[in-house]
Design a protein around this motif. Sequence first.
Motif, PDB file in Angstrom:
ATOM      1  N   ILE A   6       0.862  -1.177   0.000  1.00  0.00           N
ATOM      2  CA  ILE A   6       0.000   0.000   0.000  1.00  0.00           C
ATOM      3  C   ILE A   6       0.900   1.229   0.000  1.00  0.00           C
ATOM      4  O   ILE A   6       1.846   1.318   0.791  1.00  0.00           O
ATOM      5  N   VAL A   7       0.613   2.151  -0.905  1.00  0.00           N
ATOM      6  CA  VAL A   7       1.398   3.384  -1.045  1.00  0.00           C
ATOM      7  C   VAL A   7       0.544   4.549  -0.549  1.00  0.00           C
ATOM      8  O   VAL A   7      -0.392   4.964  -1.231  1.00  0.00           O
ATOM      9  N   PRO A   8       0.809   5.079   0.653  1.00  0.00           N
ATOM     10  CA  PRO A   8       0.037   6.235   1.113  1.00  0.00           C
ATOM     11  C   PRO A   8       0.481   7.499   0.371  1.00  0.00           C
ATOM     12  O   PRO A   8       1.679   7.720   0.168  1.00  0.00           O
ATOM     13  N   ALA A   9      -0.478   8.307  -0.046  1.00  0.00           N
ATOM     14  CA  ALA A   9      -0.160   9.520  -0.804  1.00  0.00           C
ATOM     15  C   ALA A   9      -1.076  10.651  -0.367  1.00  0.00           C
ATOM     16  O   ALA A   9      -2.298  10.515  -0.410  1.00  0.00           O
ATOM     17  N   ARG A  10      -0.453  11.755   0.039  1.00  0.00           N
ATOM     18  CA  ARG A  10      -1.193  12.931   0.502  1.00  0.00           C
ATOM     19  C   ARG A  10      -0.852  14.107  -0.400  1.00  0.00           C
ATOM     20  O   ARG A  10       0.321  14.377  -0.658  1.00  0.00           O
ATOM     21  N   GLU A  43       1.379  -9.364  -4.307  1.00  0.00           N
ATOM     22  CA  GLU A  43       0.099  -9.855  -4.815  1.00  0.00           C
ATOM     23  C   GLU A  43      -0.731  -8.713  -5.389  1.00  0.00           C
ATOM     24  O   GLU A  43      -1.405  -8.869  -6.410  1.00  0.00           O
ATOM     25  N   GLN A  44      -0.695  -7.567  -4.730  1.00  0.00           N
ATOM     26  CA  GLN A  44      -1.351  -6.380  -5.251  1.00  0.00           C
ATOM     27  C   GLN A  44      -0.646  -5.139  -4.731  1.00  0.00           C
ATOM     28  O   GLN A  44      -0.032  -5.157  -3.667  1.00  0.00           O
ATOM     29  N   VAL A  45      -0.723  -4.076  -5.517  1.00  0.00           N
ATOM     30  CA  VAL A  45      -0.178  -2.778  -5.140  1.00  0.00           C
ATOM     31  C   VAL A  45      -1.305  -1.765  -5.275  1.00  0.00           C
ATOM     32  O   VAL A  45      -1.910  -1.639  -6.344  1.00  0.00           O
ATOM     33  N   VAL A  46      -1.592  -1.070  -4.175  1.00  0.00           N
ATOM     34  CA  VAL A  46      -2.706  -0.120  -4.144  1.00  0.00           C
ATOM     35  C   VAL A  46      -2.211   1.198  -3.563  1.00  0.00           C
ATOM     36  O   VAL A  46      -1.500   1.208  -2.554  1.00  0.00           O
ATOM     37  N   VAL A  47      -2.596   2.304  -4.174  1.00  0.00           N
ATOM     38  CA  VAL A  47      -2.315   3.626  -3.627  1.00  0.00           C
ATOM     39  C   VAL A  47      -3.476   4.019  -2.713  1.00  0.00           C
ATOM     40  O   VAL A  47      -4.644   3.872  -3.091  1.00  0.00           O
ATOM     41  N   ALA A  48      -3.163   4.480  -1.515  1.00  0.00           N
ATOM     42  CA  ALA A  48      -4.179   4.988  -0.580  1.00  0.00           C
ATOM     43  C   ALA A  48      -4.007   6.501  -0.513  1.00  0.00           C
ATOM     44  O   ALA A  48      -3.048   6.990   0.096  1.00  0.00           O
TER      45      ALA A  48
END
Length: 249
Positions: A6-10, A43-48
């Motif tokens: 998970i890639v947190p992005a602000r 398995e998966q890469v998601v941006v939050a």
Amino acid sequence: MSFHVIVPARLASSRLPEKPLADIGGLPMVVRVAQAAQRSGAEQVVVACDHPRIQAACAQHGVPALLTRADHPSGSDRLAEAVGLLGLADDALVVNVQGDEPLIDPALVRDCAQLLAGRPDCAMATVAHAIDDLAEFRNPNVVKLVCDSQQRALYFSRACIPWWRDGPEPAAIGPEAVVLRHVGLYAYRAGFLRRFPALEPSPLERAESLEQLRVLWHGERIAVHISPQRPGPGVDTPEDLVRVRQAFA
């Protein structure tokens, strides 16, 4: 081994406005980060993210993105919400790849996840590398850490740790005292991420402004992967962005 990234992005950033959307070789920085993470074997890469503009930029380039609350006090809190939205099991491994690390080594992401997978005694894993420069050792913006014999973190600090008592300052860099720089890459079990926002912030965390000290304060353990190589630079300032753009060029 299965793990998720998970890639947190602000969107807001005091030193570099709209940092996740900064162009790097024709792609937004957050997309570059996600693409590097995808090469780790996750398995998966998601941006939050906290803003529809980031979500739209990710969608344009085929990167899954979740829209999370805009008022999270930290990236870990954002990850905790994302874990809930994704419905991950408590024992699922989740790696937090910072959204301003477009040069992150995919192998390092996998190494961090693999370390936690083999350490049931730890709630988290993170990464460090040896410091060989005295100016870096003295720099309070460089976070140092010390470990126990099992490569678990004992403490993180902006101060010069460990300190070589009986010799000149440069002796702190060398075989007498292993000096490690912390790299902001973390692996968690999803169940711990769900619990993290409810943990009371610690006095040490407030003093050092280091979130990982909350974990140690509450008695949890953090395994440390010591990388033989220095990871690529992150992007905090306009000058950092210029250097990273040159690296991609």
